[in-house]
Design an enzyme around this catalytic site. Structure first.
Site, PDB file in Angstrom:
ATOM      1  N   LEU A   6       0.940  -1.170  -0.204  1.00  0.00           N
ATOM      2  CA  LEU A   6       0.014   0.144   0.040  1.00  0.00           C
ATOM      3  C   LEU A   6       1.026   1.188   0.019  1.00  0.00           C
ATOM      4  O   LEU A   6       1.793   1.280   0.695  1.00  0.00           O
ATOM      5  CB  LEU A   6      -0.882  -0.134   1.371  1.00  0.00           C
ATOM      6  CG  LEU A   6      -1.798   1.346   1.609  1.00  0.00           C
ATOM      7  CD1 LEU A   6      -2.756   1.726   0.423  1.00  0.00           C
ATOM      8  CD2 LEU A   6      -2.596   1.148   2.916  1.00  0.00           C
ATOM      9  N   GLU A   7       0.838   2.087  -0.981  1.00  0.00           N
ATOM     10  CA  GLU A   7       1.568   3.179  -0.985  1.00  0.00           C
ATOM     11  C   GLU A   7       0.786   4.588  -0.611  1.00  0.00           C
ATOM     12  O   GLU A   7      -0.403   4.799  -1.021  1.00  0.00           O
ATOM     13  CB  GLU A   7       2.063   3.702  -2.520  1.00  0.00           C
ATOM     14  CG  GLU A   7       2.962   4.938  -2.766  1.00  0.00           C
ATOM     15  CD  GLU A   7       3.155   5.041  -4.072  1.00  0.00           C
ATOM     16  OE1 GLU A   7       2.245   4.489  -5.099  1.00  0.00           O
ATOM     17  OE2 GLU A   7       4.370   5.526  -4.359  1.00  0.00           O
ATOM     18  N   ILE A   8       1.111   5.012   0.413  1.00  0.00           N
ATOM     19  CA  ILE A   8       0.385   5.992   0.976  1.00  0.00           C
ATOM     20  C   ILE A   8       1.011   7.458   0.792  1.00  0.00           C
ATOM     21  O   ILE A   8       2.293   7.697   0.879  1.00  0.00           O
ATOM     22  CB  ILE A   8       0.150   5.937   2.656  1.00  0.00           C
ATOM     23  CG1 ILE A   8      -0.643   4.789   2.980  1.00  0.00           C
ATOM     24  CG2 ILE A   8      -0.276   7.335   3.298  1.00  0.00           C
ATOM     25  CD1 ILE A   8      -1.030   4.582   4.358  1.00  0.00           C
ATOM     26  N   THR A  55       5.805   4.639  -7.160  1.00  0.00           N
ATOM     27  CA  THR A  55       5.357   3.289  -7.910  1.00  0.00           C
ATOM     28  C   THR A  55       5.303   3.853  -9.385  1.00  0.00           C
ATOM     29  O   THR A  55       5.830   3.203 -10.321  1.00  0.00           O
ATOM     30  CB  THR A  55       4.715   2.359  -7.277  1.00  0.00           C
ATOM     31  OG1 THR A  55       3.524   3.120  -7.041  1.00  0.00           O
ATOM     32  CG2 THR A  55       5.015   2.008  -6.130  1.00  0.00           C
TER      33      THR A  55
END
EC number: 1.1.1.211
Lengths: 750, 448
Positions: free
Chosen positions: A496-498, A534
């Site tokens: 998960l990219e926050i 990403t």
């Protein structure tokens, strides 16, 4: 008087001295219950027990005392930690070694200790509750008898292969004898966790113990006591010969043993396994091949050869860059499972998701079974129905695999509300939007939502490329706006990219991380910008892939070049999975933001594909043709005409297989380094984790930053300069990369 | 000195409350309670149907009380494993027992506390002023249980009904595979957890550290006391039953006092090999039925009946069906005592349902535990365990048998009879049930 006082001091010293003598051991202790010694393991400095040097030393001492005590007839080995038996060997101990010989020595010490245990004149019963992994499992299988609880936390396995290592304390030797060759290979080569009931069926444990509910003590505490009681009974039973140690073999077992007695059959197995490993790893991972070698040596040439092969291969493996990369990822993963933003003020109990598409429903799927009330809102009944079915299917598949009961599935689903309106949003603590990637729609949605949610509610956007600050521009409360970029399929992809903007409050970030961790995600927190981290790394690589296609490399070849480098999914397949339309969209957006530097192949190529309906897997056609029910896929022949019209002539100076690989990879890596340089990334660790777990960067390389460290920044720059000569600034190394190239002592990872 | 002794005696016997009558609330009384002999399933009752047993109990009740049939306002019956042909077994049994066809009847189900539910339904109907005389009861017939075709087979058979042409029928018949033929057997297992009750009881016993020896001793006690009660003729709630084609049955047939040595030989029945629950320390599959006549006090007196006891406060509780499946009595007892303003010391007679010796002992330990009261029940302190010299003194489900839905009425009737025999004032019934539920009721002796 003074004398008295002195005496007092003296006595106090002796008392303290005696006390330290008595409790000299901190990790392993034992008490004798009747004629059974109960040996307890407990590392006071950690949540888990590991076989550290210290632990091993104390264990040897304790076992020595147990063996020499005539009153003791048998022993039980148990952990004092409810969730962990022994989680494995101490990785730091192996990392601290400077040479293969040192590591081999560690392995041999372990082998010796477990051999003593295996030959123990007094039966030792391992009482297992919680994780029993790696060295812990090897310890347990050296014991004469194993009792395990049925707890969901109880798992057995040999995950060494995932760290590029092998089970080096007799694991490759004992497992084949205990569970047979096929199961032993399965365990050691996949490193997967085995639950207690399966372990019993395989013959890995002898007896199972139920978990208990609350009684006169807490459930965990009492379960541990019960396990100990049963294990003590077993130990006595073995001494009294009431419990036989050799099990009567079943018919199936006898047949299997008979078949296995033919060298021809065994060779067949070795070959099959070897082929399978080669196919899956492309020969990029040495550990599985070494494991096969060790097992083979033991079975074919006897234990001495087997143990020797095991310890030597272990030493060699520990020194490989692959193992170091994988261990680095392991540490990174552990770091990315922590919330460095602290505990959020308010726990998220109700989460609303906008959009029941693949992403929205995927997010619902990983949320609803964590005890969070999940609202899934869509605009159409068809969309909602599809999303609901996706969540149901996810849970039902777990039921089929028996990891949950059908009853648990149903009670979990009762936590999910599907709806077309905003009712109930007044109770939402967090809203995640997963609507179409269009800034106008996002703005419309954020305004609608802010009209109905409570003031504390967080608004998160699951966008993959739109800058969060642009989305937040429509918000009345930008401090509550954050990006939560999930990866598809959400239930399989761990990352998960926050994304935080400079206005996002720390509590908002803490809350988003807390939710992500609850969902079981590995989390990186990055700064805002087009494509964040990403997508931004992936874009130039895909642009390059398009150019490679234009230069006449067919999709299958492109895939084999990328998988040959270690990517789990080939570039062409990846584009189909992501969606050609999404890729085109992202390429356009990022192209606008970063200019020609992010270009590569002609973006019109993607657009033409989209126009023809070749949007990837979802439309059945992309680079490949997908037919339902068919696993193998054929190249989309209609693509050839399009490629023909966009054809470029390859420059032979930079078009060898290896050059194509490095063209793809170097652009990825350079962009990643640039993200660190610009502060989008907080540190190289998160960069590596994001690339590997989100984009499938080759795990054996450990991520772009570790790749630069091992490969050498100077060598990479040299290659890039060569490509730059042909293609221009798309291959210009960024300043940070140049710094590292100039000074070889500079490393991203210490 | 004498006066001191009397004060002491008074203090010892003094109750928190003289009576549990509440102003403005109708007194509901138990007029009579009967049951068929409880037989191990597969014995003399084997060829009957559930409503036959229920009929026997209902007829026995009418016979013993001489109550006019038309004066019965309503009939409520409990059952657990339903015979599909008589799903409202209350109605079929009532008609078959010669009750008026103008008396409505319904069936309730709540696992082992089904007839408790039937009785409290009756209490509610009377308290609400809807009825004056209600017959409640329960029946369980384990000699024959519904064994179904597999779901696949059922589906095929149902489609067969709809198939119009011979071809369609043949193709459906052709689709039947061997797997279709394996039947679905009912199990005494929780639907929610798929765990059998015996397995849960074994885990419960382990959680409370109840040993095998304690369980065997308790089971032996139950059988010994039941035998004594049987021999002394105390089980007067039994009505004889002439089984068609067989002898008249007038005694329970599962009471078998054994020896500790014999019992120790048995292997665990559920958790193998280290479990503690065995066939000897569990209640067994039983056939039987029970029935009670419950009335408003005024109506009973007006009709010239002398009630046996007042049915006072009652509670239903429920908790985690996995780890606390059988702890109903622990949760229900303090609650019902609070509701009626009594303490444990006020109770003269305890009748708890004995599902498993391990279950009873676990409940007793839980009630004695401050830790459990504080951590699991949210109470400040333990309620305390009933003293054993007041507890199930005429045997219990372990020895007398446990026809699931019939046990509740047996417990209540036994309390009434024991109160009379022993001269006590208050009695307490408590029971656990599948689904993690429980029940307790306070019963007050009717003044002599």
């Amino acid at each position: 008087m003074a004398g008295l006082r002195a005496l007092g001091v003296l006595s106090r010293i002796t008392v303290r001295h005696r006390y330290t003598l008595f409790s000299a051991r901190t990790h392993v202790n034992y008490e004798v219950k009747g004629d059974v010694a109960v040996v307890r393991i407990n590392d006071p400095t950690s949540k888990v027990n590991t076989l550290s040097v210290h632990m091993q030393k104390e264990m040897a001492e304790v076992l020595g005392e147990v063996w020499s005590n005539d009153a003791v007839k048998s022993a039980v080995l148990i952990s004092s930690k409810p969730g962990c038996f022994i989680a494995g060997a101490d990785i730091n101990m192996i990392q601290a070694c400077k040479s293969a010989e040192e590591v081999t020595y560690i392995s041999q010490e372990g082998q010796k200790m477990f051999e003593k245990i295996e030959k123990s004149p007094k039966p030792i019963v391992a009482a297992i509750n919680g994780s029993c992994l790696g060295g812990g499992l090897e310890f347990a299988i050296a014991c004469q008898y194993r009792v395990a609880t049925k707890s969901k936390k109880t798992v057995l396995g040999t995950p060494e292969v995932l760290l590029g290592l092998l089970p080096a304390a007799g694991g490759t030797q004992r497992l084949p004898k205990m569970v047979g060759l096929p199961s032993a290979f399965d365990m050691t080569l996949t490193g997967r966790n085995i639950r207690a009931d399966k372990a019993k069926k395989m013959g890995l444990v002898h007896q199972l113990v139920d978990t208990l509910g609350p009684g006169l003590k807490g459930p965990e505490e009492r379960t541990m006591e019960y396990l100990e009681e049963v294990a003590i009974e077993c130990a006595r039973g073995i001494v009294n010969k009431k419990i036989p140690l050799t099990k009567e073999k079943g018919m199936m077992q006898k047949v299997q043993d008979y078949v296995m007695s033919f060298p021809f059959v065994r060779n067949q197995i070795y070959n099959t396994v070897q082929k399978k490993v080669m196919k899956q790893t492309k020969g990029l991972y040495p550990a599985p091949l070494n494991i096969i070698d060790c097992v083979k040596s033991g079975v074919e040439q006897g234990s001495d050869a087997g143990y020797l092969a095991e310890s030597q291969n272990f030493g060699k493996l520990a020194m490989t860059t692959e193992s170091k990369a994988l261990i680095g990822l392991y540490h990174g993963q552990v770091a990315c499972k922590k919330n460095r933003f602290g505990v959020p003020e308010k726990e998220v109990k109700t989460l609303a998701i906008l959009g029941a598409g693949l992403m929205g429903a995927g997010i619902a799927q990983v949320t609803v079974d964590k005890g969070i009330h999940t609202i899934m809102k869509d605009t159409t009944l068809e969309g909602l129905n599809r999303g609901h079915q996706q969540v149901y299917k996810g849970l039902n598949d777990k039921t089929k695999k028996k990891s949950i009961t059908s009853f648990e599935r149903d009670t979990t689903l009762s936590n999910l509300t599907g709806q077309l309106d905003y009712s109930g949003f007044q109770n939402a603590d967090m809203v995640i939007e997963a609507v179409f990637e269009d800034i106008a729609i996002k703005h419309k949605v954020i305004k609608e939502v802010e009209a109905v949610i409570p003031p504390h509610c967080i608004f998160a956007s699951n966008t993959s490329a739109l800058p969060i600050k642009d989305i937040a521009a429509a918000s009345k409360r930008p401090e509550k706006v954050i990006g939560m970029h999930y990866f598809s399929p959400v239930d399989k992809m761990q990352l998960l990219e926050i994304i935080t903007t400079d206005k996002t409050s720390k509590d908002t970030t803490a809350s988003a991380v807390a939710v992500g961790l609850k969902q079981g995600k590995i989390i990186i927190v990055v700064g805002d910008g087009p494509g964040f981290y990403t997508t931004r790394c992936l874009a130039p690589m895909l642009a390059e892939a398009v150019r490679v296609l234009q230069e006449g490399v067919d999709p299958k070849k492109l895939d084999s070049l990328t998988t040959g480098f270690g990517f789990p999914v080939g570039a062409a397949t990846l584009a189909d999975e992501v969606g050609i339309d999404v890729a085109a969209h992202v390429a356009e957006d990022l192209g606008k933001a970063f200019g020609p530097r992010l270009g590569g192949g002609n973006p019109e190529l993607l657009k033409t594909m989209v126009e023809k309906g070749f949007k990837g897997r979802k439309t059945g056609k992309g680079c490949y043709v997908y037919q339902p029910g068919l696993k193998s896929k054929e190249v989309n022949m209609e693509l050839n005409d399009i490629l023909e019209s966009f054809k470029l002539t390859p420059n032979p100076a930079v078009s060898s297989d290896s050059d194509v690989q490095y063209r793809l990879v170097s652009r990825f890596v350079n962009e990643a380094v640039m993200c660190l340089q610009e502060g989008i990334l907080a540190n190289p660790v998160e960069g590596d984790i994001g690339a590997v777990f989100g984009l499938g960067f080759p795990p054996c390389l450990g991520g772009p930053f570790r790749f630069v460290d091992t490969f050498g920044a100077d060598k990479l720059v040299e290659k890039m300069r060569r490509f730059e000569d042909v293609y221009g600034n798309q291959f210009t190394p960024c300043p940070l990369l140049l710094d590292h190239a100039k000074d070889p002592s500079k490393k991203f990872h210490k | 000195i004498l006066s001191l002794i009397t004060t002491c005696l008074v203090l010892l016997t003094a109750k928190s409350k003289k009576t549990l009558a509440k102003p403005g609330v109708k007194n509901v009384v138990l007029v009579e309670g009967v049951r068929t002999p409880f037989l191990q399933s597969g014995t003399t009752y084997a060829d009957l149907m559930p409503h036959d047993l229920a009929r026997a109990a209902l007829q026995g009740l009418l016979h013993r009380t001489g109550f006019p049939k038309e004066a019965v306002d309503y009939i409520v019956y409990g059952t657990v494993i339903q015979e599909v042909k008589t799903s409202n077994v209350a109605r079929e049994a009532a008609l078959g027992a010669g009750f008026s066809d103008r008396t409505p009847a319904h069936t309730v189900t709540m696992a082992c506390i089904s007839s408790n539910q039937a009785m409290t339904t009756a209490v509610g109907l009377i308290a609400a002023g809807q009825c004056d005389a209600v017959v409640a009861g329960g029946v369980e017939f384990m000699s024959d249980v519904p064994i179904r075709h597999s779901r696949k087979m059922r589906k095929t058979m149902l489609s067969l009904n709809k198939a119009k042409t011979l071809g369609a029928r043949l193709s459906l018949l052709g689709s039947i595979r061997l797997a279709h033929l394996s039947p679905e057997l009912p199990a005494v297992a929780e639907f929610s957890t798929a765990e059998t009750m015996g397995h849960s009881a074994d885990r419960l016993a382990a959680a409370f550290g109840v040993s095998r020896q304690e369980q065997d001793e308790f089971a032996l006690r139950s059988h010994t006391l039941a035998k004594k009660a049987q021999d002394e003729g105390l089980l007067s709630d039994i009505v004889g039953f002439k089984v068609p084609g067989k002898d008249i049955v007038s005694k329970d047939n599962g009471i078998r006092p054994s020896t500790m040595e014999q019992m120790a030989k048995l292997k665990p029945a559920f958790v193998k090999p280290h479990g503690t629950v065995t066939a000897a320390n569990s209640s067994y599959l039983t056939d039987g039925a029970s029935a009670v006549l419950i009335m408003s006090e005024e109506k009973a007196l007006a009709m010239g009946y002398k009630p046996k006891a007042y049915l006072r406060d009652f509670v239903y509780v429920s908790q985690d069906p996995k780890d606390q499946l059988l702890l109903g009595p622990t949760y229900a007892t303090p609650k019902v005592l609070e509701r009626s303003g009594l303490t444990l010391a006020d109770i003269d007679v305890f009748e708890f349902h004995e599902a498993f010796a391990g279950q009873i002992l676990a409940n007793l330990k839980a009630m004695e535990s401050d830790w459990f009261a504080q951590n699991c029940m949210g109470r400040k302190a333990k309620v305390g365990a009933p003293p054993l010299d007041k507890f199930n003194m005429w045997g219990g489900s372990l020895s007398l048998g446990h026809p699931f839905a019939a046990t509740g009425c047996r417990l209540v009737t036994t309390v009434a009879h024991r109160l009379k025999k022993e001269g006590g004032q208050y009695g307490l019934v408590a029971a656990c049930a599948a689904g993690g539920q429980g029940h307790a009721m306070v019963i007050e002796a009717y003044p002599q």
